[in-house]
Write a protein that holds these residues in place. Structure first.
Motif, mmCIF file in Angstrom:
data_model
loop_
_atom_site.group_PDB
_atom_site.id
_atom_site.type_symbol
_atom_site.label_atom_id
_atom_site.label_comp_id
_atom_site.label_asym_id
_atom_site.label_seq_id
_atom_site.Cartn_x
_atom_site.Cartn_y
_atom_site.Cartn_z
ATOM 1 N N PHE A 215 0.826 -1.212 0.000
ATOM 2 C CA PHE A 215 0.000 0.000 0.000
ATOM 3 C C PHE A 215 0.861 1.263 0.000
ATOM 4 C CE2 PHE A 215 -2.040 3.244 2.747
ATOM 5 C CZ PHE A 215 -3.171 3.527 1.997
ATOM 6 N N VAL A 216 1.814 1.345 0.921
ATOM 7 C CA VAL A 216 2.590 2.576 1.074
ATOM 8 C C VAL A 216 3.517 2.805 -0.117
ATOM 9 C CG1 VAL A 216 4.575 1.656 2.374
ATOM 10 C CG2 VAL A 216 3.793 3.989 2.802
ATOM 11 N N LEU A 217 3.949 1.724 -0.763
ATOM 12 C CA LEU A 217 4.833 1.871 -1.929
ATOM 13 C C LEU A 217 4.136 2.578 -3.092
ATOM 14 C CD1 LEU A 217 6.707 -1.572 -1.960
ATOM 15 C CD2 LEU A 217 7.689 0.679 -1.459
ATOM 16 N N GLN A 218 2.794 2.546 -3.099
ATOM 17 C CA GLN A 218 2.053 3.223 -4.171
ATOM 18 C C GLN A 218 2.314 4.737 -4.167
ATOM 19 O OE1 GLN A 218 0.093 1.306 -6.310
ATOM 20 N NE2 GLN A 218 0.857 -0.425 -5.116
ATOM 21 N N TYR A 219 2.650 5.284 -3.006
ATOM 22 C CA TYR A 219 2.762 6.738 -2.851
ATOM 23 C C TYR A 219 4.198 7.230 -2.776
ATOM 24 C CZ TYR A 219 -1.956 5.569 -1.570
ATOM 25 O OH TYR A 219 -3.213 5.042 -1.581
ATOM 26 N N ALA A 220 5.152 6.291 -2.765
ATOM 27 C CA ALA A 220 6.560 6.674 -2.604
ATOM 28 C C ALA A 220 7.152 7.176 -3.921
ATOM 29 C CB ALA A 220 7.366 5.483 -2.103
ATOM 30 N N ASP A 221 7.997 8.198 -3.819
ATOM 31 C CA ASP A 221 8.799 8.651 -4.966
ATOM 32 C C ASP A 221 10.159 7.975 -4.963
ATOM 33 O OD1 ASP A 221 7.046 10.843 -6.117
ATOM 34 O OD2 ASP A 221 7.230 11.541 -4.046
ATOM 35 N N GLY A 222 10.538 7.417 -3.819
ATOM 36 C CA GLY A 222 11.796 6.696 -3.681
ATOM 37 C C GLY A 222 11.706 5.747 -2.502
ATOM 38 N N VAL A 223 12.437 4.632 -2.580
ATOM 39 C CA VAL A 223 12.390 3.604 -1.544
ATOM 40 C C VAL A 223 13.815 3.277 -1.114
ATOM 41 C CG1 VAL A 223 11.533 1.304 -0.937
ATOM 42 C CG2 VAL A 223 10.348 2.654 -2.695
ATOM 43 N N VAL A 224 13.990 3.062 0.200
ATOM 44 C CA VAL A 224 15.297 2.710 0.749
ATOM 45 C C VAL A 224 15.198 1.353 1.434
ATOM 46 C CG1 VAL A 224 17.130 3.333 2.368
ATOM 47 C CG2 VAL A 224 15.895 5.130 1.131
ATOM 48 N N ALA A 225 16.084 0.435 1.089
ATOM 49 C CA ALA A 225 16.222 -0.807 1.847
ATOM 50 C C ALA A 225 17.173 -0.498 3.003
ATOM 51 C CB ALA A 225 16.774 -1.917 0.968
ATOM 52 N N ALA A 226 16.594 -0.164 4.148
ATOM 53 C CA ALA A 226 17.388 0.366 5.266
ATOM 54 C C ALA A 226 17.950 -0.735 6.160
ATOM 55 C CB ALA A 226 16.536 1.329 6.090
ATOM 56 N N SER A 227 17.609 -1.978 5.868
ATOM 57 C CA SER A 227 18.057 -3.088 6.695
ATOM 58 C C SER A 227 18.382 -4.278 5.810
ATOM 59 C CB SER A 227 16.955 -3.472 7.695
ATOM 60 O OG SER A 227 17.264 -4.694 8.345
ATOM 61 N N ALA A 228 19.309 -5.093 6.273
ATOM 62 C CA ALA A 228 19.588 -6.351 5.568
ATOM 63 C C ALA A 228 18.482 -7.363 5.834
ATOM 64 C CB ALA A 228 20.933 -6.906 6.024
ATOM 65 N N ASP A 229 17.607 -7.042 6.787
ATOM 66 C CA ASP A 229 16.559 -7.975 7.200
ATOM 67 C C ASP A 229 15.184 -7.639 6.640
ATOM 68 O OD1 ASP A 229 18.386 -9.407 8.783
ATOM 69 O OD2 ASP A 229 18.130 -7.984 10.437
ATOM 70 N N VAL A 230 15.110 -6.766 5.615
ATOM 71 C CA VAL A 230 13.823 -6.512 4.976
ATOM 72 C C VAL A 230 13.277 -7.842 4.457
ATOM 73 C CG1 VAL A 230 12.631 -5.306 3.105
ATOM 74 C CG2 VAL A 230 14.516 -4.184 4.305
ATOM 75 N N ALA A 231 11.991 -8.093 4.710
ATOM 76 C CA ALA A 231 11.377 -9.344 4.233
ATOM 77 C C ALA A 231 11.585 -9.464 2.717
ATOM 78 C CB ALA A 231 9.892 -9.348 4.567
ATOM 79 N N PRO A 232 12.072 -10.616 2.238
ATOM 80 C CA PRO A 232 12.392 -10.775 0.811
ATOM 81 C C PRO A 232 11.223 -10.417 -0.110
ATOM 82 C CG PRO A 232 13.220 -12.642 2.061
ATOM 83 C CD PRO A 232 12.405 -11.831 3.017
ATOM 84 N N GLU A 233 9.999 -10.798 0.285
ATOM 85 C CA GLU A 233 8.850 -10.515 -0.576
ATOM 86 C C GLU A 233 8.568 -9.014 -0.649
ATOM 87 O OE1 GLU A 233 7.288 -11.811 3.513
ATOM 88 O OE2 GLU A 233 8.898 -12.375 2.125
ATOM 89 N N VAL A 234 8.859 -8.275 0.450
ATOM 90 C CA VAL A 234 8.656 -6.820 0.461
ATOM 91 C C VAL A 234 9.734 -6.141 -0.379
ATOM 92 C CG1 VAL A 234 8.698 -4.766 1.929
ATOM 93 C CG2 VAL A 234 7.448 -6.806 2.662
ATOM 94 N N LEU A 235 10.976 -6.613 -0.250
ATOM 95 C CA LEU A 235 12.061 -6.050 -1.055
ATOM 96 C C LEU A 235 11.794 -6.285 -2.544
ATOM 97 C CD1 LEU A 235 14.749 -4.571 -0.975
ATOM 98 C CD2 LEU A 235 15.901 -6.785 -0.721
ATOM 99 N N GLU A 236 11.239 -7.442 -2.869
ATOM 100 C CA GLU A 236 10.910 -7.739 -4.267
ATOM 101 C C GLU A 236 9.814 -6.801 -4.777
ATOM 102 O OE1 GLU A 236 11.201 -9.409 -7.967
ATOM 103 O OE2 GLU A 236 12.566 -9.559 -6.243
ATOM 104 N N LEU A 237 8.839 -6.502 -3.910
ATOM 105 C CA LEU A 237 7.792 -5.528 -4.276
ATOM 106 C C LEU A 237 8.420 -4.180 -4.628
ATOM 107 C CD1 LEU A 237 5.048 -6.115 -1.535
ATOM 108 C CD2 LEU A 237 4.792 -6.512 -4.001
ATOM 109 N N ALA A 238 9.377 -3.751 -3.797
ATOM 110 C CA ALA A 238 10.035 -2.462 -4.021
ATOM 111 C C ALA A 238 10.811 -2.472 -5.344
ATOM 112 C CB ALA A 238 10.964 -2.140 -2.855
ATOM 113 N N ARG A 239 11.510 -3.570 -5.601
ATOM 114 C CA ARG A 239 12.306 -3.653 -6.833
ATOM 115 C C ARG A 239 11.419 -3.675 -8.069
ATOM 116 N NH1 ARG A 239 16.410 -8.103 -4.216
ATOM 117 N NH2 ARG A 239 17.987 -6.642 -3.437
#
Length: 268
Positions: A215-239
């Motif tokens: 949901f929140v990624l719909q409104y972002a102009d930029g995304v940061v992977a701020a942790s090595a522990d971001v859930a893989p499925e969420v990081l894939e959504l961002a990519r």
């Protein structure tokens, strides 16, 4: 290029114990200020924060507004403190109903509070209403932690026509801070009741952590992977989102903060 950066943080050290997220929010705000940017930083005033030790005090001219969440009035209280070693000022969003309990997001047994969704809504509204009162116009709003995830939708809807926020760019940092299960099933309806009409609210029909990130990624102009522990499925959504993405790097890297500065400049 200097920016005016609004940091909306779920947690900041030293007001809460040091974690990857609380430490980064503390050092990032200082580093960006030292690089010539103008910053404002907000977090919730959880009841476990020692106000005397950290010298929090209420800002009367900013406090006193009532915010309506799910048809109930809740008073907005604004407090402020400084991190002396960093010369960074922190604004705290406070309310007796939501933040007086001596805990952050979970009770003594480790269970997440049933009203965390409303607490997040109140926090988001409180931050943006206070920035309006400050008459300060950010160029970038950087949200840290899932608890800040309501801020972007308000910026794109309820506050979209306000001159203070009209041209703002939104950055969302992802952490390994997933909550189990789901938030209150009425979460989407509570946001809609705030005058927000958006088809993306359907994503919160089942307000799991992954759906909230989607949901929140719909409104972002930029995304940061701020942790090595971001859930893989969420990081894939961002990519897959096509949004500019600052991939994870160690905070010990020599160019760590310079890369953040370049990223802000890239999306403006």
């Amino acid at each position: 290029m200097a920016s005016k950066i609004l940091y909306v943080c779920q947690e900041i050290a030293p007001y809460l114990p040091e974690t990857e997220e609380s430490s980064l929010c503390r050092t990032l705000a200082q580093a960006m200020q030292e690089r010539g940017n103008e910053i404002r930083t907000f977090m919730p005033r959880y009841g476990c924060i020692n106000e005397r030790r950290h010298q929090l005090h209420e800002v009367i001219r900013l406090s006193g507004m009532n915010l309506i969440i799910d048809d109930n009035d809740h008073q907005l209280i604004i407090k402020v403190a400084s991190i002396p070693s960093a010369r960074v000022q922190i604004y705290f969003i406070d309310n007796d109903d939501y933040f007086s309990r001596k805990a952050v997001l979970t009770d003594d047994a480790g269970a997440y509070f049933a009203d965390n969704d409303e607490r997040a809504i109140f926090f988001a509204r409180g931050v943006l209403e206070t920035v309006k009162k400050l008459r300060w116009t950010p160029t970038v709003v950087h949200c840290h932690g899932w608890f800040s995830s309501i801020v972007p939708i308000y910026l794109r809807h309820a506050f979209a026509d306000d001159p203070i926020f009209r041209d703002v760019k939104i950055v969302v940092s992802l952490y390994g801070d997933a909550y189990p299960g789901q938030l209150d099933p009425a979460f989407a309806g509570k946001i809609a009741n705030e005058g927000v009409a958006d088809e993306n609210l359907a994503l919160l029909g089942e307000p799991s952590y992954e759906n909230l990130c989607r949901f929140v990624l719909q409104y972002a102009d930029g995304v940061v992977a701020a942790s090595a522990d971001v859930a893989p499925e969420v990081l894939e959504l961002a990519r897959r989102s096509g949004k500019p993405l600052l991939e994870y790097q160690s905070p010990d890297a020599a160019d760590f903060f310079d890369n953040y500065k370049k990223f802000y400049e890239q999306i403006q």
